[in-house]
Design a protein around this motif. Structure first.
Motif, PDB file in Angstrom:
ATOM      1  N   UNK A  33       0.845  -1.192   0.000  1.00 15.80           N
ATOM      2  CA  UNK A  33       0.000   0.000   0.000  1.00 15.80           C
ATOM      3  C   UNK A  33       0.886   1.249   0.000  1.00 15.80           C
ATOM      4  N   UNK A  34       1.077   1.814  -1.196  1.00 15.11           N
ATOM      5  CA  UNK A  34       1.950   2.982  -1.339  1.00 15.11           C
ATOM      6  C   UNK A  34       1.434   4.173  -0.531  1.00 15.11           C
ATOM      7  N   UNK A  35       0.116   4.334  -0.451  1.00 12.02           N
ATOM      8  CA  UNK A  35      -0.465   5.418   0.352  1.00 12.02           C
ATOM      9  C   UNK A  35      -0.118   5.277   1.831  1.00 12.02           C
ATOM     10  N   UNK A  36      -0.165   4.049   2.336  1.00  8.62           N
ATOM     11  CA  UNK A  36       0.194   3.793   3.732  1.00  8.62           C
ATOM     12  C   UNK A  36       1.670   4.091   3.960  1.00  8.62           C
ATOM     13  N   UNK A  37       2.513   3.656   3.028  1.00 10.03           N
ATOM     14  CA  UNK A  37       3.952   3.910   3.166  1.00 10.03           C
ATOM     15  C   UNK A  37       4.212   5.413   3.189  1.00 10.03           C
ATOM     16  N   UNK A  38       3.581   6.150   2.279  1.00  7.99           N
ATOM     17  CA  UNK A  38       3.766   7.615   2.251  1.00  7.99           C
ATOM     18  C   UNK A  38       3.262   8.261   3.544  1.00  7.99           C
ATOM     19  N   UNK A  39       2.168   7.734   4.093  1.00  9.92           N
ATOM     20  CA  UNK A  39       1.636   8.243   5.356  1.00  9.92           C
ATOM     21  C   UNK A  39       2.627   8.014   6.491  1.00  9.92           C
ATOM     22  N   UNK A  40       3.256   6.837   6.536  1.00  7.74           N
ATOM     23  CA  UNK A  40       4.248   6.549   7.569  1.00  7.74           C
ATOM     24  C   UNK A  40       5.463   7.465   7.433  1.00  7.74           C
ATOM     25  N   UNK A  41       5.840   7.776   6.196  1.00 10.62           N
ATOM     26  CA  UNK A  41       6.942   8.714   5.966  1.00 10.62           C
ATOM     27  C   UNK A  41       6.562  10.107   6.448  1.00 10.62           C
ATOM     28  N   UNK A  42       5.359  10.561   6.081  1.00 10.86           N
ATOM     29  CA  UNK A  42       4.905  11.904   6.438  1.00 10.86           C
ATOM     30  C   UNK A  42       4.783  12.078   7.951  1.00 10.86           C
ATOM     31  N   UNK A  43       4.405  11.013   8.643  1.00 14.27           N
ATOM     32  CA  UNK A  43       4.227  11.086  10.099  1.00 14.27           C
ATOM     33  C   UNK A  43       5.531  10.868  10.863  1.00 14.27           C
ATOM     34  N   UNK A  45       7.204   8.056  11.048  1.00 18.20           N
ATOM     35  CA  UNK A  45       7.336   6.681  11.540  1.00 18.20           C
ATOM     36  C   UNK A  45       8.307   5.863  10.693  1.00 18.20           C
ATOM     37  N   UNK A  46       8.693   6.393   9.554  1.00 14.34           N
ATOM     38  CA  UNK A  46       9.641   5.727   8.655  1.00 14.34           C
ATOM     39  C   UNK A  46      10.434   6.812   7.941  1.00 14.34           C
ATOM     40  N   UNK A  47      11.567   6.409   7.375  1.00 10.32           N
ATOM     41  CA  UNK A  47      12.381   7.342   6.613  1.00 10.32           C
ATOM     42  C   UNK A  47      12.514   6.828   5.182  1.00 10.32           C
ATOM     43  N   UNK A  48      13.009   7.666   4.311  1.00  9.54           N
ATOM     44  CA  UNK A  48      13.240   7.259   2.921  1.00  9.54           C
ATOM     45  C   UNK A  48      14.156   6.038   2.852  1.00  9.54           C
ATOM     46  N   UNK A  49      15.070   5.910   3.823  1.00  5.39           N
ATOM     47  CA  UNK A  49      15.980   4.758   3.849  1.00  5.39           C
ATOM     48  C   UNK A  49      15.238   3.442   4.095  1.00  5.39           C
ATOM     49  N   UNK A  50      14.018   3.519   4.617  1.00  7.41           N
ATOM     50  CA  UNK A  50      13.209   2.319   4.859  1.00  7.41           C
ATOM     51  C   UNK A  50      12.469   1.856   3.610  1.00  7.41           C
ATOM     52  N   UNK A  51      12.549   2.638   2.544  1.00  7.26           N
ATOM     53  CA  UNK A  51      11.798   2.339   1.328  1.00  7.26           C
ATOM     54  C   UNK A  51      12.726   2.203   0.125  1.00  7.26           C
ATOM     55  N   UNK A  52      12.171   1.681  -0.934  1.00  5.67           N
ATOM     56  CA  UNK A  52      12.852   1.620  -2.219  1.00  5.67           C
ATOM     57  C   UNK A  52      11.770   1.623  -3.293  1.00  5.67           C
ATOM     58  N   UNK A  53      12.185   1.695  -4.529  1.00  9.65           N
ATOM     59  CA  UNK A  53      11.248   1.588  -5.634  1.00  9.65           C
ATOM     60  C   UNK A  53      11.534   0.281  -6.356  1.00  9.65           C
ATOM     61  N   UNK A  54      10.477  -0.495  -6.566  1.00 10.42           N
ATOM     62  CA  UNK A  54      10.609  -1.757  -7.291  1.00 10.42           C
ATOM     63  C   UNK A  54       9.496  -1.820  -8.329  1.00 10.42           C
ATOM     64  N   UNK A  61      11.692  -1.461   1.886  1.00 11.46           N
ATOM     65  CA  UNK A  61      12.978  -1.977   1.416  1.00 11.46           C
ATOM     66  C   UNK A  61      13.231  -3.417   1.865  1.00 11.46           C
ATOM     67  N   UNK A  62      12.854  -3.761   3.089  1.00 13.29           N
ATOM     68  CA  UNK A  62      13.323  -5.010   3.695  1.00 13.29           C
ATOM     69  C   UNK A  62      12.381  -6.198   3.563  1.00 13.29           C
ATOM     70  N   UNK A  63      11.285  -6.073   2.796  1.00 15.26           N
ATOM     71  CA  UNK A  63      10.405  -7.227   2.708  1.00 15.26           C
ATOM     72  C   UNK A  63       9.445  -7.179   1.546  1.00 15.26           C
ATOM     73  N   UNK A  64       9.082  -8.381   1.092  1.00 18.86           N
ATOM     74  CA  UNK A  64       8.083  -8.553   0.040  1.00 18.86           C
ATOM     75  C   UNK A  64       7.413  -9.904   0.284  1.00 18.86           C
ATOM     76  N   UNK A  65       6.155 -10.005  -0.111  1.00 20.90           N
ATOM     77  CA  UNK A  65       5.421 -11.258   0.098  1.00 20.90           C
ATOM     78  C   UNK A  65       4.897 -11.782  -1.228  1.00 20.90           C
ATOM     79  N   UNK A  66       4.669 -13.092  -1.259  1.00 23.43           N
ATOM     80  CA  UNK A  66       4.111 -13.771  -2.417  1.00 23.43           C
ATOM     81  C   UNK A  66       2.881 -14.532  -1.935  1.00 23.43           C
ATOM     82  N   UNK A  67       1.767 -14.370  -2.650  1.00 20.92           N
ATOM     83  CA  UNK A  67       0.506 -15.005  -2.264  1.00 20.92           C
ATOM     84  C   UNK A  67      -0.138 -15.687  -3.466  1.00 20.92           C
TER      85      UNK A  67
END
Length: 144
Positions: A33-43, A45-54, A61-67
């Motif tokens: 959820x990109x909106x949630x990630x951006x919200x965590x950055x804005x608040x 609770x996370x920094x740009x270093x916690x994210x990446x673009x894929x 940055x540190x996780x991905x799931x397969x379902x």
């Protein structure tokens, strides 16, 4: 009541390995959820270093799931690829066994090797045989 679970796989590049496993299993990479990630950055609770673009999307940055496609990630329905700093050093104590369901074709060993897997052995128990492989980061799995 049964417990839900996911299988977590340590790796160096969770997004690339999630893509590999999604193709191998015929599953899909779980959207983040990109909106949630951006919200965590804005608040804060996370920094740009916690994210990446894929693949053009902002992701953690540190996780991905397969379902499984269209499935609620219930018991046994999710692989979580988590980034760790160290490379794999020893044999896995837990591994996946890929077995086709009725009417399904298993991935061929040749196709998996062409996509980056490595054959490390063969097994047999009575009439059942399997091939032991490693994914592109060295995690063992079997195909029967």
């Amino acid at each position: 009541m049964p417990m839900s679970f996911q299988v977590a796989i340590d790796c160096r590049d969770p997004h690339a390995l999630a893509d590999w496993w999604a193709e191998t299993l015929g599953w899909q990479v779980e959207p983040q959820d990109e909106g949630f990630i951006r919200s965590m950055l804005a608040q804060g609770h996370a920094t740009e270093a916690d994210t990446t673009t894929h693949r053009g999307a902002l992701v953690w940055r540190t996780g991905a799931a397969v379902v499984r496609p269209g499935a609620d990630p219930g018991p046994g329905g999710r692989l979580y690829l988590q980034q760790v700093p160290e490379p794999k050093a020893v044999k896995n104590r837990v591994h996946l066994d890929l077995r086709p369901g009725p009417g399904e074709e298993p991935p061929t060993v040749g196709s998996l090797v062409a996509r980056g897997a490595t054959v490390v052995g063969e097994g047999r128990q009575g009439p059942h045989t399997w091939t032991v492989l490693q994914d592109p980061e060295g995690n063992e799995f079997c195909v029967s």
